[in-house]
Motif scaffolding. Structure first.
Motif, PDB file in Angstrom:
ATOM      1  N   LEU A  81       0.948  -0.819  -0.367  1.00 54.57           N
ATOM      2  CA  LEU A  81      -0.049  -0.246  -0.486  1.00 54.57           C
ATOM      3  C   LEU A  81       0.863   1.071  -0.119  1.00 54.57           C
ATOM      4  O   LEU A  81       1.955   1.787   1.319  1.00 54.57           O
ATOM      5  N   ILE A  82       1.198   1.609  -1.060  1.00 55.52           N
ATOM      6  CA  ILE A  82       2.173   2.516  -1.225  1.00 55.52           C
ATOM      7  C   ILE A  82       1.485   4.408  -0.725  1.00 55.52           C
ATOM      8  O   ILE A  82       0.259   5.063  -1.614  1.00 55.52           O
ATOM      9  N   PHE A  83       1.796   5.440  -0.417  1.00 56.49           N
ATOM     10  CA  PHE A  83       1.133   6.816   0.040  1.00 56.49           C
ATOM     11  C   PHE A  83       1.701   8.007  -0.289  1.00 56.49           C
ATOM     12  O   PHE A  83       3.662   7.037   0.419  1.00 56.49           O
ATOM     13  N   ALA A  84       2.316   8.528  -0.515  1.00 57.61           N
ATOM     14  CA  ALA A  84       2.788   9.854  -0.281  1.00 57.61           C
ATOM     15  C   ALA A  84       3.085  10.292   0.979  1.00 57.61           C
ATOM     16  O   ALA A  84       2.303  10.497   1.744  1.00 57.61           O
ATOM     17  N   ALA A  85       4.804  10.612   2.052  1.00 57.83           N
ATOM     18  CA  ALA A  85       4.985  11.268   3.138  1.00 57.83           C
ATOM     19  C   ALA A  85       4.743  12.781   2.583  1.00 57.83           C
ATOM     20  O   ALA A  85       3.695  13.268   3.609  1.00 57.83           O
ATOM     21  N   VAL A 111       2.911  -1.304   4.353  1.00 57.97           N
ATOM     22  CA  VAL A 111       2.370   0.052   4.228  1.00 57.97           C
ATOM     23  C   VAL A 111       3.731   1.051   3.581  1.00 57.97           C
ATOM     24  O   VAL A 111       4.907   0.358   4.317  1.00 57.97           O
ATOM     25  N   CYS A 112       3.773   2.103   2.517  1.00 57.58           N
ATOM     26  CA  CYS A 112       5.194   2.005   2.228  1.00 57.58           C
ATOM     27  C   CYS A 112       4.835   3.820   1.741  1.00 57.58           C
ATOM     28  O   CYS A 112       4.083   3.635   1.435  1.00 57.58           O
ATOM     29  N   PHE A 113       5.242   4.643   2.645  1.00 61.06           N
ATOM     30  CA  PHE A 113       5.364   5.559   2.331  1.00 61.06           C
ATOM     31  C   PHE A 113       6.499   6.478   1.594  1.00 61.06           C
ATOM     32  O   PHE A 113       7.920   6.115   1.565  1.00 61.06           O
ATOM     33  N   ASN A 114       6.437   6.626   0.331  1.00 58.66           N
ATOM     34  CA  ASN A 114       6.935   7.454  -0.104  1.00 58.66           C
ATOM     35  C   ASN A 114       7.082   8.357  -0.566  1.00 58.66           C
ATOM     36  O   ASN A 114       6.342   9.710   0.341  1.00 58.66           O
ATOM     37  N   LYS A 115       8.450   9.360  -1.208  1.00 56.07           N
ATOM     38  CA  LYS A 115       8.749  10.049  -1.029  1.00 56.07           C
ATOM     39  C   LYS A 115       9.269  11.077   0.505  1.00 56.07           C
ATOM     40  O   LYS A 115       8.602  12.822   0.395  1.00 56.07           O
ATOM     41  N   VAL A 116       9.860  10.536   0.817  1.00 51.84           N
ATOM     42  CA  VAL A 116      10.456  11.104   2.420  1.00 51.84           C
ATOM     43  C   VAL A 116      11.519  12.286   1.692  1.00 51.84           C
ATOM     44  O   VAL A 116      11.816  12.114   3.174  1.00 51.84           O
ATOM     45  N   GLY A 168      -1.171   9.714  -7.716  1.00 57.29           N
ATOM     46  CA  GLY A 168       0.187  11.086  -7.356  1.00 57.29           C
ATOM     47  C   GLY A 168       0.888  10.686  -5.842  1.00 57.29           C
ATOM     48  O   GLY A 168       2.074  11.407  -5.928  1.00 57.29           O
ATOM     49  N   VAL A 169       0.877   9.659  -5.471  1.00 54.07           N
ATOM     50  CA  VAL A 169       1.750   8.988  -4.519  1.00 54.07           C
ATOM     51  C   VAL A 169       3.701   8.364  -5.018  1.00 54.07           C
ATOM     52  O   VAL A 169       3.959   8.072  -4.268  1.00 54.07           O
ATOM     53  N   GLY A 170       4.062   8.172  -6.556  1.00 54.90           N
ATOM     54  CA  GLY A 170       5.233   7.855  -6.966  1.00 54.90           C
ATOM     55  C   GLY A 170       4.844   6.046  -7.528  1.00 54.90           C
ATOM     56  O   GLY A 170       6.213   5.799  -7.262  1.00 54.90           O
TER      57      GLY A 170
END
Length: 297
Positions: A81-85, A111-116, A168-170
């Motif tokens: 589950l990819i979401f943007a930070a 859970v993956c928080f991208n754009k850290v 839009g989360v990459g």
């Protein structure tokens, strides 16, 4: 010949076989008559119609070990589950809906928080705190700075995973990064699937290592809660479990009743307010749906 469906679009299914590459296939009419639709991830048997043009027909679909409705995929080992930070800010309510649905369907998730690279240490610590006890692995990545990508690859090895999340989360950037080192039938993939690096419009299965597949799915901003009962919702919040037995009333909703163990844990900081808020929101939505179903003639 047996293979796995790696993409489906407009009635055509692209089946990857171990020894002969990718075939463009139509499904036999009997599946339509039985109201069975082949899904990305299906293991299928195909008859070859034209070996030169790599064309065939799907004649059999193996029994599925699991199936998701949205995205419509089958035979998943885990959900990523990819979401943007940041940009956009993470939608915790939507993320928790994903987590609840995956747990309900007994599909492991991470859970993956991208754009850290767009947030500071304080913001990252807050994200870690919210999901510290959620029962799912939490990763932090940046395709720009290559942060966390090895940890992500380790999580995906040996599994067929589905990458889901809002637009839009990459997500596509992560998929492109993971597959850029792969020496596979690039020409055949391009010719048969016509996959570019644009926003994903259809679910597709991508080989990122010899024993690892990642399903890239279209981004979306909502998720229907299928089959869930409001009274059981608390069971799908891992951090709620130790405190439910402390509730005074059997069948406590953990919202209105006094002497609620879960609400007390919230007050003491053992349960994060953002997780509890999403629980209340989903609970009320499920209750409203149940009322609507009950009123149906």
């Amino acid at each position: 010949m047996k293979g796995k469906i790696i993409k489906g679009i407009a009635g055509f299914y692209y089946v990857n076989t171990e020894t002969s590459g990718i075939y463009e296939c139509k499904a036999k009419g009997i599946f339509r008559n039985r109201k069975i639709k082949p899904l990305v991830g299906d293991i299928v048997e195909i008859d070859i119609l034209n070996e030169t043009e790599k064309e065939g027909t799907i004649v059999e679909i193996s029994e599925r070990k699991n199936e998701l409705v949205r995205p419509a995929v089958a035979n998943i080992d885990q959900a990523l589950l990819i979401f943007a930070a940041a940009r956009p800010k993470p939608d915790f309510h939507l993320l928790d809906r994903f987590l609840v649905q995956m747990k309900y369907q007994q599909i492991p998730a991470a859970v993956c928080f991208n754009k850290v690279d767009l947030i500071g240490e304080k913001e990252r610590e807050e994200l870690e705190l919210i999901y510290r006890d959620c029962g799912f692995p939490v990763l932090f990545t940046s395709t720009l700075e290559h942060t966390g990508m090895e940890d992500l690859l380790s999580l995906l090895r040996g599994k067929t995973s589905v990458a889901s999340g809002p637009s839009g989360v990459g997500k596509s950037s992560i998929v492109n990064f993971l597959q850029k080192e792969i020496e596979m039938e690039t020409g055949e993939i391009s010719r048969k699937i016509k996959r570019g690096k644009n926003t994903t419009r259809h679910s597709q299965l991508i080989s990122i290592e010899e024993d690892a597949y990642l399903m890239d799915t279209p981004g979306f901003a909502s998720l229907e809660m299928l089959g869930l009962c409001a009274a059981d919702l608390w069971m799908y919040y891992e951090e709620f479990l130790p405190y439910e037995a402390l509730c005074r009333f059997q069948g406590c909703s953990h919202i209105h009743e006094p002497d609620c163990g879960i609400k007390q844990a919230l007050l003491e900081g053992s349960i994060h307010s953002k997780r509890y808020d999403s629980y209340v929101s989903i609970y009320n939505e499920l209750k409203e749906h149940e009322k609507f179903e009950w009123r149906k003639p």
